[in-house]
Write an enzyme that holds these catalytic residues in place. Structure first.
Site, short mmCIF file in Angstrom:
data_model
loop_
_atom_site.label_atom_id
_atom_site.label_comp_id
_atom_site.label_asym_id
_atom_site.label_seq_id
_atom_site.Cartn_x
_atom_site.Cartn_y
_atom_site.Cartn_z
N SER A 252 0.85 -1.18 0.00
CA SER A 252 0.00 0.00 0.00
C SER A 252 0.89 1.23 0.00
O SER A 252 1.88 1.29 0.73
CB SER A 252 -0.88 -0.01 1.25
OG SER A 252 -1.10 1.30 1.70
N LYS A 253 0.51 2.19 -0.85
CA LYS A 253 1.34 3.39 -0.96
C LYS A 253 1.40 4.14 0.37
O LYS A 253 2.30 4.92 0.61
CB LYS A 253 0.78 4.31 -2.05
CG LYS A 253 0.99 3.73 -3.42
CD LYS A 253 0.42 4.59 -4.51
CE LYS A 253 0.39 3.78 -5.80
NZ LYS A 253 -0.34 4.38 -6.88
N ARG A 254 0.43 3.87 1.21
CA ARG A 254 0.39 4.58 2.49
C ARG A 254 1.34 3.96 3.52
O ARG A 254 1.63 4.55 4.54
CB ARG A 254 -1.03 4.59 3.05
CG ARG A 254 -1.91 5.64 2.38
CD ARG A 254 -3.32 5.57 2.89
NE ARG A 254 -3.97 4.33 2.49
CZ ARG A 254 -4.59 4.15 1.33
NH1 ARG A 254 -4.69 5.14 0.49
NH2 ARG A 254 -5.12 3.00 1.01
#
Ligand code: GLU
Length: 476
Positions: A252-254
Site C-alpha cells: 500500500s502506498k500509504r
C-alpha cells in the site's frame, strides 16, 4: 499486412512512479519488444483535482531511467498520427462524440439524479434484498429530460448477460451483467470516467494487449461491453497478480515502512539494471533457477505463460542482493561516476581524485545500496565515536600508549605503499609483542573509531601518512 502489436502503460499522474506501476510498465514493454511491437505511454489525467504538477514528467523520466523506453509518449515530437494526443485531458471532445453516439442509439442515457438521491435509492434496493443494487434504477424510472440541468451520461447495462474474456494469465473469466450498475461514462462536468476514456483510447490508439494490475478485473466487463456496442474488436486482456509486502498484504502506498517509489531507490543508489532485473521476476519466471537476466535476454524470454497466477512477494533483500551483484560488474570508472555522489562531501575536498576512486573500490564489494557508502567512508573524514565497550577496551586493556609512540617514532621512514605499510604493522607487533586482535583492534580504534572494516593496510594507505600522524597524536 500483419497488425502491429501495441501495448501501453497508462498511469494517472496522481503520484510518483510506484514499484507496482513500474512492474506493469515493464511487462508491457517486455511483451511489446518480444513481439517486435510498440510500447506507448498514455497519461490518464481525467481526475484533474488529483493530478500532481510533475506527475507526468516524473513517471516518464523514471521509466526512461529504468530502461523501459517508450516508443511514443506525450510530448514526443515524432509521435505516430493516432498517438499525437496522449493525454486524456486533451481528448475531451473525442470522448463526448462517442458518448453522443451511444445516447443516440439508446445504449446510454442522461442521469439528472443527485448523489444523495442515488444513495437513498441504492440503500432502498439493498434493504429490499437486491443482490447488486444499481444506482441507476431510480434514475431510469423517473427519467425525464430537465433542460439546462446538469447531467451525467450512464451506460445502460443489459440484464443477465454473461460477459467474458480469455485472460492472458487467468484463462476464461466470466461476469454477469447483473452485477454491474449502469455506470457513468461522462461526469456532470463533461469529463469522461476512467472506464469510458480507457476504451475509446485503446481502440483509437490500436492497442492490441491491455496488461494491467488485477485491481482492474472488475472494470474489464464494463469495458468489454462497450467494445461490443461499438462493434470493435477487443484487445487481449492480461491481469497481473498483486505484489505483496513482508506482511503478506498488498503493498500500500500509504505504508511508509516500505520504500515504494522508484525515485527513492534511484536516490539510494540502485542501478537501473538491477531494478529492471528484479522487477522482471516480480510475478514472472523463466522457469529456471537463474536470478540474473539482462534486458535483451528478458525481451527474448518474456511471455505471459511465464506470469504467475499467485501474488508475488516484494523481497527487499533480494533487490539489495541484485543491486550488489550489478555494482560489481561496473568498471572502476563507471563505479566511481555512479557512486561518487554518495561519498561524504568533505572527502571530495580532502582527497585526490585517485584516492577517492580507491575509497569507492574499497567498499564496493559490500555495498547493497550506494547510500551506504556515505556512512562507511565517513571514517576518512573523521574517526567514529567509539561504542562504550570499545572505549573500555581501548582505554583499559589495549597498549595504546606504546602503539602510538611506536607509530610516531617510526612512521616517517615508511614508504607509503601497501607492502611497506604491511611490514610496518608487523614490525610494530613484534616490537610490542602483540598480535592478532591485540595488534589490529587498538590501531583501528585509535585511527578510525571502529573495530572492523576493510584491510587495515589499505585503510592506512588511503588515509595517508599525514592523517595517520595527526590522528595518532590526537589519541595519545
Ligand atoms: N489509469 C489506470 C491506472 O492507473 C490505467 C489502467 C489500465 O491500464 O487500463 O490504473
Amino acid at each position: 499486412m500483419k497488425k502491429e502489436i501495441r501495448l501501453r502503460y497508462a498511469p494517472s499522474p496522481t503520484g510518483k512512479l510506484h514499484i507496482g506501476g513500474a512492474r506493469t510498465a515493464l511487462f508491457n514493454y517486455l511483451y511489446a519488444k518480444h513481439t517486435g511491437g510498440k510500447f506507448i505511454i498514455r497519461i490518464e489525467d481525467t481526475d484533474l483535482k488529483r493530478n500532481l504538477v510533475d506527475g507526468e514528467a516524473e513517471q516518464i523520466d523514471n521509466l526512461k531511467w529504468l530502461g523501459v523506453e517508450p516508443d511514443y509518449y506525450p510530448g514526443k515530437s515524432d509521435n505516430h498520427e493516432e498517438l499525437a494526443l496522449l493525454r486524456q485531458s486533451e481528448r475531451t471532445s473525442i470522448y463526448q462524440e462517442y458518448a453522443q453516439k451511444l445516447l443516440e442509439q439508446g445504449h446510454a442515457y442522461k442521469c439528472y439524479c443527485t448523489k444523495e438521491e442515488l444513495e437513498i435509492e441504492h440503500q432502498a434496493q439493498k434493504d429490499a434484498g437486491v443482490k447488486s443494487p444499481k444506482y441507476s434504477k431510480k434514475c431510469l424510472l423517473n427519467h425525464i429530460e430537465k433542460p439546462g440541468a446538469p447531467f451525467s451520461i450512464r451506460l445502460k447495462m443489459p440484464a443477465n448477460k454473461d460477459i467474458f474474456w480469455n485472460d492472458g494469465i487467468r484463462g476464461k473469466v466470466t461476469v454477469n451483467s447483473d452485477e454491474i450498475e449502469d455506470w457513468v461514462m461522462i461526469k456532470t462536468n463533461g469529463i469522461p470516467t476512467y472506464n469510458f476514456a480507457n476504451v475509446i483510447d485503446d481502440y483509437l490508439m490500436k492497442i492490441t494487449h491491455v496488461v494491467r494490475g488485477e485491481e482492474h478485473i472488475s472494470n474489464t466487463p464494463k469495458q468489454l461491453y462497450l467494445y461490443e456496442l461499438f462493434g470493435w474488436e477487443a484487445p487481449t486482456f492480461v491481469h497481473l497478480t498483486v505484489i505483496i509486502g513482508e506482511n503478506n498484504k498488498k503493498l500500500s502506498k500509504r505504508d511508509t515502512s516500505v520504500i515504494q517509489f522508484i525515485s527513492d531507490y534511484r536516490e539510494r543508489g540502485y542501478l537501473p539494471k538491477a531494478i529492471f532485473n528484479f522487477l522482471s521476476l516480480l510475478g514472472w519466471s523463466p522457469k529456471t533457477e537463474e536470478e540474473i537476466f539482462g534486458k535483451e535476454q528478458l525481451i527474448n524470454l518474456f511471455t505471459f505463460e511465464g506470469c504467475s497466477k499467485s501474488s508475488s512477494k516484494f523481497d527487499l533483500d533480494k533487490l539489495k542482493w541484485t543491486n550488489n551483484y550489478y555494482l560489481q560488474l561496473l568498471s572502476k570508472e563507471e563505479a566511481f561516476s555512479f557512486l561518487e555522489t554518495f561519498l561524504p562531501k568533505e572527502i571530495k575536498t580532502k582527497y585526490s581524485l585517485e584516492t577517492q576512486k580507491e575509497i569507492v573500490e574499497l567498499y564496493r564489494p559490500q555495498l547493497k545500496e550506494g547510500i551506504e557508502l556515505n556512512e562507511l567512508a565517513s571514517i576518512f573524514v573523521k574517526p567514529k565515536i567509539m561504542l562504550e565497550e570499545e572505549r573500555n577496551y581501548f582505554e583499559n586493556e589495549a597498549k595504546v600508549k606504546e602503539i602510538s609512540q611506536f607509530i610516531l617514532e617510526n612512521i616517517n621512514s615508511v614508504e607509503w605503499t601497501i607492502e611497506p605499510i604491511k611490514a610496518f604493522i608487523k614490525t610494530l607487533g613484534k616490537a610490542l609483542e602483540i598480535k592478532g586482535k591485540h595488534l589490529y583492534q587498538p590501531i583501528r580504534l585509535m585511527l578510525f573509531g571502529e573495530e572492523h572494516g576493510p584491510a587495515l593496510s589499505e585503510l592506512l594507505l588511503l588515509l595517508g601518512k599525514e592523517e595517520v600522524i595527526k590522528r595518532t597524536n590526537e589519541q595519545s
